[in-house]
Enzyme design. Structure first.
Site, PDB file in Angstrom:
ATOM      1  N   LYS A 229      12.919 -28.369  43.943  1.00  0.00           N
ATOM      2  CA  LYS A 229      13.092 -27.852  42.586  1.00  0.00           C
ATOM      3  C   LYS A 229      13.619 -26.413  42.599  1.00  0.00           C
ATOM      4  CE  LYS A 229      11.466 -31.392  40.089  1.00  0.00           C
ATOM      5  NZ  LYS A 229      10.118 -31.431  39.511  1.00  0.00           N
ATOM      6  N   ARG A 263       5.492 -36.182  45.261  1.00  0.00           N
ATOM      7  CA  ARG A 263       6.761 -36.916  45.081  1.00  0.00           C
ATOM      8  C   ARG A 263       7.846 -36.111  45.788  1.00  0.00           C
ATOM      9  NH1 ARG A 263      11.078 -36.577  41.460  1.00  0.00           N
ATOM     10  NH2 ARG A 263      12.006 -38.570  40.797  1.00  0.00           N
TER      11      ARG A 263
END
Length: 284
Positions: A229, A263
């Site tokens: 991210k 994840r």
């Protein structure tokens, strides 16, 4: 929690690994790599061999500035690959979508877990005035309840404005849990995700990662989805393809805070890091 044919012990001391399969041409991290069926299935096989516990399939990118696609296109993408994965592999499958018709089709196709980036609130936030749902089929929460499948509820906001980040996030998640309960989804079928990278500034994302322990107050399974991210890219000044070390740090944080699942894109490295940290902490 039963997800597909597997029982996940979310009240033990192990962090499970969800491997990401994006069947999209424009995902922020691996767009276009796996939208070919054979390549997608080969990647699933690789992730399973590396220790993935569940595969999360997404048919529309949710990166900042992503281009929305039609319900029909997304449905075709995900249902086809879900059926193929379920036919060839003995592993639970998650479907990453906020669209009720896509969710309905994906769960019918064999997906075992609903993964919603809007925390069951898309209908509440975006339905036309006087209507309860954006979709003719009903709300996403109602669709999930009809199928009797578990759901991962992610925190998200339209704008990244908070009076008190952590308390506001908890209040938002309580609203999502209320929607789930009203639709008939029991708490025993719910996983929570704080939504790193969604509806939050860089500083907000760092604060969430620094206070993962705060979210254990819900008493529900917790999933951390920080892989590659922007919070990692901005901190280390690195492009998406070079953010694995930063991702591994977040997986270790998940172990330290007794979370339940991460994840990730790179299954192998994160599985190894988790195993090492669990051994150090005496959890294995």
């Amino acid at each position: 929690m039963q997800i597909g044919n597997r029982e996940f012990d979310f009240y033990g001391n192990h962090v499970y690994v969800m491997g990401i399969l994006n069947v999209t041409p424009d995902s922020f991290s691996d767009g276009g790599q796996f939208n070919d069926k054979d390549m997608a299935l080969a990647h699933v096989e690789t992730m399973i061999s590396q220790g993935a516990d569940i595969i999360d399939i997404g048919g529309e990118s949710t990166r900042p500035g992503y281009e929305k696609i039609s319900v029909e296109e997304e449905t075709e993408r995900v249902t086809q690959i879900i059926r193929l994965v379920k036919e060839r592999f003995d592993i639970p499958v998650s479907i990453d979508t906020y669209k009720a018709p896509v969710m309905d089709a994906a769960l019918q196709a064999g997906a075992d877990l609903a993964n919603d980036i809007w925390g069951l609130r898309y209908d509440e936030l975006f339905a036309p005035e006087g209507k309860d749902s954006v979709w003719d089929i009903g709300t996403l929460a109602e669709v999930v309840a009809r199928h009797g499948k578990p759901v991962c509820i992610m925190h998200n906001r339209i704008e990244s404005q908070y009076s008190n980040l952590l308390e506001d996030m908890k209040n938002d998640l309580h609203i999502s849990l209320g929607i789930a309960g009203k639709a008939g989804i029991p708490d025993s079928q719910i996983i929570l995700d704080p939504g790193v990278g969604f509806g939050k500034t860089y500083e907000h994302n760092l604060e969430v990662l620094a206070h993962l322990d705060e979210f254990r107050v819900f008493g529900l399974p917790l999933l951390l989805a920080a892989s590659r991210k922007s919070v990692i890219g901005l901190t280390l000044d690195l492009p998406v393809e070079e953010r694995e070390e930063g991702t591994i740090v977040t997986s270790v944080l998940a172990v330290q805070n007794r979370w339940n699942m991460v994840r990730v894109h790179d299954v192998e490295k994160n599985v190894r890091a988790i195993r090492m940290m669990e051994k150090i902490m005496g959890l294995l």
